[in-house]
Scaffold this motif. Structure first.
Motif, mmCIF file in Angstrom:
data_model
loop_
_atom_site.group_PDB
_atom_site.id
_atom_site.type_symbol
_atom_site.label_atom_id
_atom_site.label_comp_id
_atom_site.label_asym_id
_atom_site.label_seq_id
_atom_site.Cartn_x
_atom_site.Cartn_y
_atom_site.Cartn_z
ATOM 1 N N ASP A 3 0.768 -1.066 -0.112
ATOM 2 C CA ASP A 3 -0.014 -0.056 -0.163
ATOM 3 C C ASP A 3 0.596 1.295 0.204
ATOM 4 O OD1 ASP A 3 -1.901 -1.542 -0.264
ATOM 5 O OD2 ASP A 3 -3.146 -0.371 2.111
ATOM 6 N N ILE A 4 2.344 1.259 0.337
ATOM 7 C CA ILE A 4 3.498 2.291 0.396
ATOM 8 C C ILE A 4 2.587 3.869 -1.325
ATOM 9 C CG2 ILE A 4 5.347 3.154 0.076
ATOM 10 C CD1 ILE A 4 7.190 1.611 1.183
ATOM 11 N N ASP A 5 2.026 3.333 -2.750
ATOM 12 C CA ASP A 5 2.366 3.847 -3.392
ATOM 13 C C ASP A 5 0.833 4.716 -2.807
ATOM 14 O OD1 ASP A 5 4.326 3.741 -4.668
ATOM 15 O OD2 ASP A 5 3.128 2.468 -6.195
ATOM 16 N N LYS A 6 -0.472 3.712 -2.300
ATOM 17 C CA LYS A 6 -1.602 4.440 -2.081
ATOM 18 C C LYS A 6 -1.868 5.509 -1.726
ATOM 19 C CE LYS A 6 -5.473 1.516 -1.316
ATOM 20 N NZ LYS A 6 -5.403 -0.027 -1.994
ATOM 21 N N MET A 7 -0.411 5.202 -0.208
ATOM 22 C CA MET A 7 -0.527 5.459 0.932
ATOM 23 C C MET A 7 0.132 7.183 1.005
ATOM 24 S SD MET A 7 1.200 5.499 4.512
ATOM 25 C CE MET A 7 3.026 6.483 4.560
ATOM 26 N N SER A 8 0.773 7.385 -0.451
ATOM 27 C CA SER A 8 1.608 8.850 -0.449
ATOM 28 C C SER A 8 1.022 9.938 -1.676
ATOM 29 C CB SER A 8 2.640 8.653 -0.958
ATOM 30 O OG SER A 8 2.631 7.974 -2.484
ATOM 31 N N LEU A 9 -0.434 8.495 -1.906
ATOM 32 C CA LEU A 9 -1.374 9.236 -3.051
ATOM 33 C C LEU A 9 -2.524 9.742 -2.093
ATOM 34 C CD1 LEU A 9 -2.507 10.459 -5.885
ATOM 35 C CD2 LEU A 9 -3.821 8.064 -5.584
ATOM 36 N N ALA A 10 -2.785 8.950 -1.205
ATOM 37 C CA ALA A 10 -3.495 9.515 -0.192
ATOM 38 C C ALA A 10 -2.954 10.727 0.646
ATOM 39 C CB ALA A 10 -3.642 8.938 0.789
ATOM 40 N N LEU A 11 -1.233 10.733 1.181
ATOM 41 C CA LEU A 11 -1.442 11.779 2.131
ATOM 42 C C LEU A 11 -1.301 12.661 0.718
ATOM 43 C CD1 LEU A 11 1.907 9.639 3.556
ATOM 44 C CD2 LEU A 11 -0.730 11.120 4.500
ATOM 45 N N LYS A 47 -8.752 3.697 0.948
ATOM 46 C CA LYS A 47 -8.703 2.155 1.294
ATOM 47 C C LYS A 47 -6.807 1.509 1.472
ATOM 48 C CE LYS A 47 -12.654 1.741 -0.251
ATOM 49 N NZ LYS A 47 -13.488 2.943 0.278
ATOM 50 N N VAL A 48 -6.484 2.722 3.188
ATOM 51 C CA VAL A 48 -5.503 2.664 3.010
ATOM 52 C C VAL A 48 -4.715 2.434 4.402
ATOM 53 C CG1 VAL A 48 -3.275 3.213 3.234
ATOM 54 C CG2 VAL A 48 -4.736 4.638 1.415
ATOM 55 N N LYS A 49 -4.617 1.281 4.989
ATOM 56 C CA LYS A 49 -4.340 0.857 6.684
ATOM 57 C C LYS A 49 -3.606 1.569 6.804
ATOM 58 C CE LYS A 49 -8.073 -2.243 7.860
ATOM 59 N NZ LYS A 49 -8.566 -3.232 7.684
ATOM 60 N N VAL A 50 -3.580 1.442 8.263
ATOM 61 C CA VAL A 50 -2.000 1.933 8.541
ATOM 62 C C VAL A 50 -2.135 2.100 9.877
ATOM 63 C CG1 VAL A 50 -1.289 4.646 6.950
ATOM 64 C CG2 VAL A 50 -2.053 4.345 9.275
ATOM 65 N N ASN A 51 -0.318 1.819 10.889
ATOM 66 C CA ASN A 51 0.314 1.554 11.805
ATOM 67 C C ASN A 51 1.233 2.800 12.445
ATOM 68 O OD1 ASN A 51 -0.204 -1.283 11.807
ATOM 69 N ND2 ASN A 51 2.085 -1.539 11.114
ATOM 70 N N LYS A 52 -0.035 3.119 13.193
ATOM 71 C CA LYS A 52 0.907 4.508 14.099
ATOM 72 C C LYS A 52 1.416 4.599 15.181
ATOM 73 C CE LYS A 52 -3.498 5.124 16.101
ATOM 74 N NZ LYS A 52 -3.824 6.357 16.679
ATOM 75 N N GLY A 53 2.679 5.107 15.478
ATOM 76 C CA GLY A 53 3.251 5.286 16.285
ATOM 77 C C GLY A 53 2.555 6.412 17.767
ATOM 78 N N ASN A 54 3.107 6.586 18.703
ATOM 79 C CA ASN A 54 2.958 7.733 19.590
ATOM 80 C C ASN A 54 2.692 9.713 19.007
ATOM 81 O OD1 ASN A 54 2.120 5.675 21.222
ATOM 82 N ND2 ASN A 54 4.242 5.706 22.409
ATOM 83 N N PRO A 55 1.681 9.778 19.108
ATOM 84 C CA PRO A 55 1.792 11.535 19.021
ATOM 85 C C PRO A 55 3.337 11.951 19.478
ATOM 86 C CG PRO A 55 0.301 10.852 20.240
ATOM 87 C CD PRO A 55 0.482 9.497 20.355
ATOM 88 N N GLN A 56 3.520 12.684 19.126
ATOM 89 C CA GLN A 56 4.573 13.552 19.919
ATOM 90 C C GLN A 56 5.058 14.852 19.017
ATOM 91 O OE1 GLN A 56 7.433 10.699 16.652
ATOM 92 N NE2 GLN A 56 7.487 12.989 15.434
ATOM 93 N N VAL A 57 5.550 15.721 19.291
ATOM 94 C CA VAL A 57 5.314 17.064 19.223
ATOM 95 C C VAL A 57 6.052 17.123 18.464
ATOM 96 C CG1 VAL A 57 5.837 19.215 20.249
ATOM 97 C CG2 VAL A 57 5.172 17.515 22.160
ATOM 98 N N GLU A 58 5.612 18.560 17.655
ATOM 99 C CA GLU A 58 6.621 19.142 16.462
ATOM 100 C C GLU A 58 6.927 20.198 17.358
ATOM 101 O OE1 GLU A 58 6.576 18.301 12.882
ATOM 102 O OE2 GLU A 58 6.444 16.036 13.824
#
Ligand SMILES: Nc1nc2c(ncn2[C@@H]2O[C@H](COP(=O)(O)OP(=O)(O)OP(=O)(O)O)[C@@H](O)[C@H]2O)c(=O)[nH]1
Length: 693
Positions: free
Chosen positions: A422-430, A473-484
């Motif tokens: 799903d790498i390409d699909k994810m970058s398109l969505a983003l 239709k892209v499922k992702v794994n996410k880390g913990n929220p972090q400060v920008e």
């Protein structure tokens, strides 16, 4: 479709979350005949909350535009309405809407009064000088108090409130209002969704109050209107209803006063009178006669009058991806007209674009139209390259209007696709999602190589991930929220960078000498000053140098966070007639910046949030203690009418993750909080060492 601009209104409805914006807009659509039945937020049937997430959560996320018509004083008024979200995470929607609107209805809850986000939208409206009227909603709810809310609007927002109505009955018994100008009572029918109402004489017990507020009203408007003042001193009976109405309109447009009315949208009372007030007091596009911009060719200021005969100009304020028509750009036309199938100039990109179709918007539905004229709001498809804030114009009459300023995202999240495929699909969505939303940024972490998405808050990012899954239709794994975080330079340095490469044939050569220093206080981005004399660096390379410096600022010397501001003076340099080219100077600038920035004693800046907690008094001690432990600074403590305490504090965002849950524990679920970004400040030791490298 010919416009009579005098009868056009472009307005927004804005308020704190849950004040009733969507409920009010639904009533407007019903009474103006757009909808034949009322959609309710709690049933998930509101027209303007058309996104699935909005219907499930009962909140507005994206601003929706719609158009309706209202008969007032024998004229048909065309009202373009934008319903905006109340939650701070979606404040960008309010900002971009206010930039293009002519007027605003500020909604308040009669029970909760001025809330943190009402204050934020008020300040945003101040920034764009948007005239407004206030509507105190929820008059049917227990604890409603119209006059108290008016007092709060005065004291907390500094507004010169002009009370135009007196409520008849309150809470369960709220029936209607006394119109102070006409000295008549308006009582709504409970049946048929309040479609009909009766005009009656003022109830005996409200006569004195009505006279009191009528005197205040005349006194207030006479301060801004010499005609009224003259009549007030010679013969007050000579002041007609029409005199009062036009005087209020003038002062509202001049931002001298804010007319205040009330009602209960949910109980179908007061909305028709609010529509009358929009037509009466808020400006038409020609009441605000012209817009100023800069001609990109001459770099001189020019104006465009708000009429259809002037050259075409418009501002794109929102980009949305629609599953049927593709990329849809919403724009406000300031002058001239646009026909579908014609070409326009995007003055940012310098590109000519063909507008294949134009639409009038109604929530997420598009009604195609052939032409759109000055004063109107529409949407178009066909753009190859368009960004929020772009000016669109007639190619023979180029102009650039002031862009829309957006806050920087403060919270980030590392993500990766659940399935490698799903790498390409994810970058398109983003890329599509970040195109729509200027406060949603995607970057690659310099050290970990991870994709980091950042936005205005936890809810903002949660909605983005939800949309990625549903719409793309892209499922992702996410880390913990972090400060920008951001990085800032604290010292100045003079630096010379010579970029030299000698390969077999033609080499590369660029030499630049520049001074790098921290930007002015409060400035954002790069201030670039070119002082190169005698063509030591050819003129054509200067823009590339500036661009490369800007690019280099995205990657701070400490941890790769963006540098908040900087000033660069390009002092001197040299070139080689064969080996030097644009790329050589770009590379010299990027490398030079990196080398110089390290020596400017850089520091980390962290986002500080304005936190407001509403709590029963018995939990106050615990909550304040906890805020102190979180490096918070208490700004003030107040008490509201129901004896709850309001604690205001400034707290670093890094200490606030999951705060809602912590607060629930500290107060057994009785305290609530809101937070919004305040500003970036240096992160003090020992917290300024990040565990990153
Ligand atoms: N009693 C009462 N409830 C109301 C009134 N207006 C709205 N509500 C209720 O208040 C809740 C919030 O209303 P919304 O219209 O979603 O508020 P909003 O300002 O659009 O909220 P966001 O879009 O999430 O910012 C809903 O449950 C409404 O039914 C009113 O006049 N009286």
């Amino acid at each position: 479709m010919k416009n009579n601009l005098k009868y056009t209104r472009n307005i927004g409805i804005a308020a704190h979350i849950d004040a009733g914006k969507t409920t009010t807009t639904e009533r407007i659509l019903f009474y103006t005949g757009i909808n034949h039945k009322i959609g309710e937020v709690h049933d998930g049937t509101a027209t303007m909350d058309w996104m699935e997430q909005e219907q499930e959560r009962g909140i507005t996320i994206t601003s929706a535009a719609t158009k309706c018509e209202w008969l007032y004083n024998n004229n048909i008024y065309k009202i373009n309405i934008i319903d905006t979200p109340g939650h701070v995470d979606f404040t960008v929607e309010v900002e971009r809407s206010l930039r293009v609107l002519d007027g605003m209805v500020a909604l308040f809850s009669a029970v909760d009064g001025v809330e943190p986000q009402s204050e934020t939208v008020w300040r945003q409206a101040d920034k764009y000088k948007v005239p407004r009227i206030g509507f105190v909603n929820k008059m049917d709810r227990q604890g409603a108090d119209f006059f108290n809310v008016c007092e709060q609007i005065k004291s907390n927002l500094g507004a010169n409130c002009l009370i135009l109505q007196i409520p008849i009955g309150i809470e369960d018994n709220f029936q209607g209002v006394v119109d102070i100008i006409s000295k008549k009572a308006i009582i709504w029918d409970e049946k048929n969704y309040g479609t009909s109402y009766n005009i009656r004489t003022i109830p005996e017990e409200l006569l004195e109050l009505t006279n009191k507020y009528r005197n205040i009203l005349i006194e207030t408007i006479s301060e801004y209107d010499y005609d009224i003042m003259g009549k007030y001193f010679s013969n007050p009976n000579e002041i007609s209803e029409n005199d009062i109405i036009s005087s209020i309109k003038k002062s509202t447009i001049n931002l001298d006063i804010v007319p205040i009315i009330c009602g209960s949208s949910f109980k179908n009372k007061g909305v028709q009178v609010m529509l009358d007030a929009i037509c009466r007091y808020l400006p038409s596009p020609i009441d605000i006669k012209e817009t100023k911009g800069i001609n990109p060719k001459t770099e001189k200021e020019e104006i465009r009058k708000h009429n259809s005969k002037e050259p075409f100009s418009a501002l794109a304020f929102k980009i949305a991806t629609d599953s049927f028509v593709g990329r849809l750009a919403f724009f406000r036309v300031y002058s001239g007209q646009l026909k579908s199938g014609t070409y326009i100039l995007n003055s940012r990109s310098g590109n000519k674009e063909r507008i294949s179709r134009i639409y009038q918007m109604h929530a997420n539905k598009q009604n195609p139209v052939n032409i759109i004229e000055a004063g109107d709001i529409g949407a178009a498809v066909g753009f190859k390259d368009i960004k929020t804030g772009d000016t669109l114009c007639d190619e023979n009459y180029p102009i650039i209007y002031e862009n829309i300023s957006f806050p920087d995202p403060v919270i980030g999240l590392a993500i990766e696709p659940k399935y490698k495929s799903d790498i390409d699909k994810m970058s398109l969505a983003l890329s599509k999602l970040s195109e729509e939303d200027p406060t949603f940024i995607v970057r690659n972490d310099k050290y970990t190589g991870q994709t980091i998405i950042s936005g205005m808050g936890e809810l903002h990012l949660e909605i983005i991930l939800d949309r990625m899954e549903r719409e793309f239709k892209v499922k992702v794994n996410k880390g913990n929220p972090q400060v920008e975080y951001k990085e800032a330079l604290t010292n100045s340095i003079e630096h010379r960078e010579i970029y030299k490469k000698q390969t077999g044939g033609r080499g590369k050569y660029a030499d630049i000498l520049f001074k790098l220093e921290p930007g002015k206080k409060g400035a954002q981005g790069l201030e670039f000053i070119n002082k190169v004399k005698g063509g030591n660096i050819p003129k054509e390379y200067i823009p590339s140098i500036e661009k490369a410096f800007k690019e280099a600022m995205k990657n701070g010397p400490l941890y790769g966070y963006e540098i908040n501001n900087a000033r660069i003076i390009l002092i001197d340099g040299s070139y080689h007639s064969v080996d030097s080219d644009q790329l050589s100077f770009e590379l010299a600038s990027k490398i030079g910046f990196k080398n110089a920035a390290k020596k400017t004693n850089p520091i980390i800046l962290e986002p500080i949030m304005k936190l407001e907690v509403l709590t029963p008094p018995e939990n106050m001690g615990n909550i304040v203690g906890d805020i102190n432990r979180r490096r918070g600074i208490i700004q003030g403590m107040e008490e509201n009418r129901s004896n709850s305490k309001i604690i205001k504090a400034l707290v670093p965002l890094s200490e606030l993750f999951g705060y809602v849950t912590i607060l629930r524990t500290l107060s057994s679920g009785r305290a609530t909080s809101t937070m919004e970004f305040y500003k970036y400040k240096p992160k003090p030791a020992p917290y300024n060492i990040l565990n990153k490298k």
